[in-house]
Design an enzyme around this catalytic site. Sequence first.
Site, short mmCIF file in Angstrom:
data_model
loop_
_atom_site.label_atom_id
_atom_site.label_comp_id
_atom_site.label_asym_id
_atom_site.label_seq_id
_atom_site.Cartn_x
_atom_site.Cartn_y
_atom_site.Cartn_z
N GLY A 71 0.81 -1.22 0.00
CA GLY A 71 0.00 0.00 0.00
C GLY A 71 0.84 1.27 0.00
N THR A 72 1.93 1.26 0.72
CA THR A 72 2.76 2.46 0.82
C THR A 72 3.30 2.85 -0.56
OG1 THR A 72 3.36 1.90 3.07
CG2 THR A 72 4.82 3.44 1.93
N GLN A 179 -7.59 -0.49 3.68
CA GLN A 179 -8.42 -1.11 4.72
C GLN A 179 -9.79 -1.54 4.19
OE1 GLN A 179 -7.49 -2.01 7.68
NE2 GLN A 179 -5.55 -0.90 7.88
N SER A 199 -3.49 -3.56 -0.45
CA SER A 199 -2.34 -4.28 0.10
C SER A 199 -2.78 -5.68 0.53
CB SER A 199 -1.82 -3.50 1.32
OG SER A 199 -0.76 -4.19 1.92
N HIS A 201 -1.65 -7.95 2.62
CA HIS A 201 -1.61 -8.49 3.99
C HIS A 201 -2.79 -8.05 4.85
CE1 HIS A 201 0.13 -5.09 6.52
NE2 HIS A 201 0.46 -4.64 5.33
N THR A 237 12.01 -7.02 -11.63
CA THR A 237 11.47 -8.38 -11.74
C THR A 237 10.39 -8.58 -10.67
OG1 THR A 237 13.58 -9.12 -12.57
CG2 THR A 237 12.09 -10.84 -11.76
N CYS A 325 4.52 5.93 21.06
CA CYS A 325 5.58 6.59 21.81
C CYS A 325 6.41 7.46 20.86
CB CYS A 325 6.47 5.53 22.47
SG CYS A 325 7.59 6.26 23.64
#
Length: 406
Positions: A71-72, A179, A199, A201, A237, A325
Amino acid sequence: MRPVYLDANATTRLDPLALEAMLPFLKGEFGNPSSLHGHGQPAKAVLGRARAAVAALIGAEESEIVFTSGGTEANNAAILSALATQEGRDEIVTSAVEHPAVLALCAHLAQSRGIKVHVIPVDGCGRLDMEAYRAALGPKTALASIMWANNETGTLFPVEELADLAHEAGALFHTDAVQAAGRVPVRLSAVAADFLSLSAHKFHGPKGVGALFVRKGTAFSPLIRGGKQERGRRAGTENVAGIAGLGAAASLAAWHLLTDSDRIAGLRDRLEAGIAELFPHATVLGDTSNRLPNTASIAFDKVDGEGLLVLLAQMGVAVSGGSACASGMMEPSHVLKAMKLKTDLLFGAVRFSLSRDNDAEDIERALAALPAAMDKLCGPTPFRRAVEEAAAALHPAPRASLRKVA
Ligand code: PLP
C-alpha cells in the site's frame, strides 16, 4: 489456549490457500516471467491469474492493475504520478486522517518542492468536512487523495462523491483502499477514482505485495524506472510468489465478503454491547452509522489505553492502541487528534479489529479479559465501580449502549 487476535487492521494471518499458491514459486518454479523460454511460463501465467483476481475484487480491468510492494508504494506512486503528469497543477488535497503513507509524503513534498497541500479536517466522528473539501479544489489541484476507509476508526468516506467533485475541478482522484479492499464492496464502476491502492496483507495475503489501480486512459509516470515490467509502469522483476499469494487472497476475499461480512459485523456489535455493559463510560469512536464491519475503536474514559493493551496482550488478547511513543512521551494518534477528542478520551483509545478468523469465543474471551485488565490498571474492582457510579451519577450516560461521539 490459543491467543485471541483482534488486530486485523494491522495485519492478518496468511490464508493457507494463499500460502499454497505461493509455494511452487518459492520452490521449483524459479523462472522469470519475462523469459521467453519455458521456465518463465508458469510465472507469467500466475501473474495473469493474480491480475484477473485483483481486478475482479475491485471491479477493474486486468490492464488497470499494477503490482507494487504494498500500500505504501501504491500511495507514493499515485501521488507522485499525478504531480508529474498534471501540467500547471501543483496542489494536493488530502485529509487529516490519512495513513502516514500519504501524509508523510505530502509533508515531504510541501517541504522539499513547495507543493501546496490542503489538509481537510474531519469532525468528531472522523467525517470529512465536505465544505472545506469543495473549497480546496481548484484549477491548481493536481490530485485529491482521500482514503476509502480509515484504519483507526473504520469510518468510510463518500469516495463516489469525492471523486466526482475532484473531476469537476479538473483534478485526478486517488483513494487509499488498503483497509477497504476485501472488507466492503469496492466497485470501480461506481466510483470514478483514477487511482486506488490496496495491500495483500490486510486480507489474508502475504506482506510486501499490493497493487495500484490506474484507470485506463489516465496519464501515468512510474515511481520506479528501469525494465519494462508491468507494461512500463513499475520496473523490476516481479515478486512472483508474493503476487501469486495476493491473487489467491483476492479471490478468497471476494468470496468471504459475501459469506462473512454480516457475521463479522455481528461479532463486532456483540463486542461493543459487552463493553457498554461493563464500562458505561466507554465511547465508540468513528462514524458508527458508516464504517467498516470489522472495526471497533473504543475510548475508555480516563484510562491509559496503552497500559490496557499491554495487560490484554499478557492475557492473550491482541489489540492495538490509539497512541504511540514519540520522543519518550505517549502521543495520541493524528487521527484521534484530528477528531478533537477530549483529553480524557484521547489517551484511552483501543482498536479492536476483526477478521474472518474470529469467532464468538474470541469475543467472549476478550470481554472476560477486559475487566481483569482494567482492574489491574485502575485498582480493585469495588473502587473502580464506586468511581464509575459516582461519575455516572454526576454525568448520566446511557447504560445500555455505548456513547457515540457527536
Ligand atoms: N494505508 C492504510 C490505510 C493502511 O492502513 C496501511 C497499513 O497499515 C497502509 C496504507 C500501508 O500499507 P502497506 O503496509 O502495504 O505498505
